[in-house]
Design an enzyme around this catalytic site. Structure first.
Site, PDB file in Angstrom:
ATOM      1  N   GLU A 163      18.854 -43.777   8.946  1.00  0.00           N
ATOM      2  CA  GLU A 163      17.600 -43.220   8.427  1.00  0.00           C
ATOM      3  C   GLU A 163      16.436 -43.365   9.411  1.00  0.00           C
ATOM      4  O   GLU A 163      15.445 -44.039   9.127  1.00  0.00           O
ATOM      5  CB  GLU A 163      17.258 -43.857   7.076  1.00  0.00           C
ATOM      6  CG  GLU A 163      18.348 -43.622   6.045  1.00  0.00           C
ATOM      7  CD  GLU A 163      18.018 -44.173   4.660  1.00  0.00           C
ATOM      8  OE1 GLU A 163      16.964 -44.821   4.503  1.00  0.00           O
ATOM      9  OE2 GLU A 163      18.810 -43.943   3.743  1.00  0.00           O
ATOM     10  N   ASN A 205      22.731 -41.722  11.349  1.00  0.00           N
ATOM     11  CA  ASN A 205      23.024 -41.436   9.944  1.00  0.00           C
ATOM     12  C   ASN A 205      21.707 -41.151   9.226  1.00  0.00           C
ATOM     13  O   ASN A 205      20.733 -41.876   9.397  1.00  0.00           O
ATOM     14  CB  ASN A 205      23.690 -42.688   9.344  1.00  0.00           C
ATOM     15  CG  ASN A 205      24.402 -42.431   8.041  1.00  0.00           C
ATOM     16  OD1 ASN A 205      25.110 -41.441   7.897  1.00  0.00           O
ATOM     17  ND2 ASN A 205      24.229 -43.337   7.081  1.00  0.00           N
ATOM     18  N   HIS A 241      23.884 -38.276  -0.707  1.00  0.00           N
ATOM     19  CA  HIS A 241      23.558 -38.760  -2.061  1.00  0.00           C
ATOM     20  C   HIS A 241      22.944 -37.581  -2.811  1.00  0.00           C
ATOM     21  O   HIS A 241      21.799 -37.193  -2.544  1.00  0.00           O
ATOM     22  CB  HIS A 241      22.559 -39.916  -1.997  1.00  0.00           C
ATOM     23  CG  HIS A 241      23.108 -41.150  -1.346  1.00  0.00           C
ATOM     24  ND1 HIS A 241      24.124 -41.889  -1.914  1.00  0.00           N
ATOM     25  CD2 HIS A 241      22.805 -41.766  -0.180  1.00  0.00           C
ATOM     26  CE1 HIS A 241      24.415 -42.921  -1.132  1.00  0.00           C
ATOM     27  NE2 HIS A 241      23.629 -42.860  -0.064  1.00  0.00           N
ATOM     28  N   GLU A 269      28.124 -40.962   2.766  1.00  0.00           N
ATOM     29  CA  GLU A 269      27.764 -41.767   1.580  1.00  0.00           C
ATOM     30  C   GLU A 269      27.746 -40.905   0.324  1.00  0.00           C
ATOM     31  O   GLU A 269      26.794 -40.917  -0.457  1.00  0.00           O
ATOM     32  CB  GLU A 269      26.385 -42.415   1.777  1.00  0.00           C
ATOM     33  CG  GLU A 269      26.290 -43.282   3.027  1.00  0.00           C
ATOM     34  CD  GLU A 269      24.961 -43.991   3.180  1.00  0.00           C
ATOM     35  OE1 GLU A 269      24.222 -44.129   2.181  1.00  0.00           O
ATOM     36  OE2 GLU A 269      24.658 -44.406   4.309  1.00  0.00           O
ATOM     37  N   ASP A 271      27.835 -39.390  -3.158  1.00  0.00           N
ATOM     38  CA  ASP A 271      27.901 -39.585  -4.605  1.00  0.00           C
ATOM     39  C   ASP A 271      27.063 -38.486  -5.245  1.00  0.00           C
ATOM     40  O   ASP A 271      26.154 -37.950  -4.627  1.00  0.00           O
ATOM     41  CB  ASP A 271      27.489 -40.989  -5.080  1.00  0.00           C
ATOM     42  CG  ASP A 271      26.150 -41.490  -4.564  1.00  0.00           C
ATOM     43  OD1 ASP A 271      25.349 -40.686  -4.057  1.00  0.00           O
ATOM     44  OD2 ASP A 271      25.893 -42.698  -4.680  1.00  0.00           O
TER      45      ASP A 271
END
Ligand code: XIL
Length: 390
Positions: A163, A205, A241, A269, A271
């Protein structure tokens, strides 16, 4: 008693699935095929974020090894976990996960070396207290050399910087490293990681880059600049996400943009929250469609090498503490049963080798529902039958 019966049932199911997986192609096996076997057949990898502390739950390890061929430590490779006190390294959890991966022929993603957003579980206070650039440089070098060096040859990829941009903006996030070392801290971290393990694939990332827009443009400009400087960056991680519905067309285009620069891309990641809907079955079906759409977007891009979900069972998801319970964002439910999201993820990966004519999923009504849901703010729906993890 009921718990014992349920655990035996899970063990039995795993045994059946292992036999089924060993006998045929995932394209024929349908629901009997694990994510891991589907990924292997598709020439991809599929991973999950995990924590060894959950191994005390007897189903956790076996299901993880059955379904996934890659793992990421959810927190235990972050700076706060590995070097909570200067020069006092702590690797018990990370070592346990790496040993588990080794025993089960899984690869390991290292997450992460620098994540200096002001959040729990990332950078310790003692690092944030260092204001002298030379001292901070030395501390960064020791940390990266020690952590990456320890797992050289065992961790195949590292999120070197996590990030780098403002969450909702386009500028570099002015974290502690930025403030003390300037924007060059990113290039410095990559150089250190590369020196510590020249064979590791090094990633930048980032969150909220699946869609188009100013943040994606800023991230692309940052990566392009790093490449032009000769920084050893090999891959770009799309966190994935999905607090709101994915846009698979844009996601695929964005993955291709980085692939065209010669980079590996991964969904790191994944979800996807349950959206509001008339009943649980239709909400789970929408979630399954979303998983399919995201996995297919990756599968259609040859450079998209791996999809990692952030957790794998709704029994343990960070979303429960981040947003509250009931969003059930993962492919397996709280009892490790496969959800439509599991089917979607599996079938999405298989699109790499056997494309179907399934139309590209459009967020459609679920965007409208999600906007209403966001406006309501606290409106959360509970999944029936959910029981607390603790
Ligand atoms: C999260 C973990 O899941 C939580 O347990 C922890 O409290 C905070 O961090 N983006 C990332 C991950 O890159 O490291 C975050 O993981 C989730 C968001």
């Amino acid at each position: 008693m009921a718990l014992v019966r349920q655990r035996s049932a899970v063990a039995f199911l795993i045994a059946i699935l292992q036999v089924a997986d060993a006998t045929g192609s995932c394209l024929d096996a349908g629901e009997d095929c694990s994510l891991r076997d589907a990924a292997a057949e598709a020439g991809m990898r599929v991973g999950a974020a995990m924590e060894p502390s959950h191994f005390s739950d007897p189903d956790y390890g076996p299901v993880l090894a059955l379904e996934f061929d890659s793992l990421t430590l959810e927190n235990s490779m972050k700076w706060q976990a590995t070097e909570p006190v200067q020069d006092n390294f702590s690797f018990a959890h990370a070592d346990a996960a790496v040993a588990f991966a080794d025993a089960n022929s899984m690869t390991v993603r290292g997450h992460n070396l620098v994540w200096a957003q002001a959040r729990v579980d990332s950078t310790p206070d003692w690092v944030e207290a260092i204001t002298d650039p030379d001292e901070l440089r030395a501390v960064l070098a020791t940390h990266v050399q020690t952590v990456v060096g320890r797992y050289a040859g065992k961790v195949d990829a590292w999120d070197v910087v996590n990030e780098p941009l403002e969450t909702a903006g386009t500028a570099l996030f002015e974290n502690h490293f930025f403030q003390v070392l300037g924007p060059g801290y990113i290039a410095e971290a990559f150089a250190l990681a590369h020196a510590a393990d020249p064979s590791a694939t090094l990633f930048l990332n980032e969150v909220l880059i699946s869609n188009g827009g100013p943040k994606f443009d800023a991230f692309l400009a940052l990566v392009t600049d790093l490449l032009q400087q000769g920084v050893p960056i090999h891959g770009v991680g799309f966190q994935g996400h999905y607090f709101g519905p994915p846009d698979p067309v844009q996601l695929e285009a964005n993955l291709r943009t980085f692939a065209d620069l010669g980079l590996i891309v991964e969904i790191t990641e994944l979800d996807s929250l349950l959206r509001p809907g008339p009943d649980l079955a239709s909400r789970l079906a929408v979630q399954g469609d979303e998983y399919f759409a995201v996995a297919r977007a990756c599968a259609r891009v040859p450079a998209c090498a791996r999809i990692t979900t952030w957790g794998f069972t709704d029994r343990y998801t960070w979303i429960d503490s981040f947003l509250g319970p009931g969003f059930a964002p993962l492919p397996l439910d709280v009892d490790y049963n496969r959800k439509p999201a599991h089917t979607g993820l599996r079938n999405g990966m298989l699109e790499r080798i056997a494309p179907t004519a399934v139309p590209v999923w459009s967020p459609g009504w679920s965007i409208v529902a999600w906007l209403g849901f966001s406006a309501l703010g606290t409106f959360r729906l509970r999944e029936p039958g959910r029981r607390d993890a603790n």
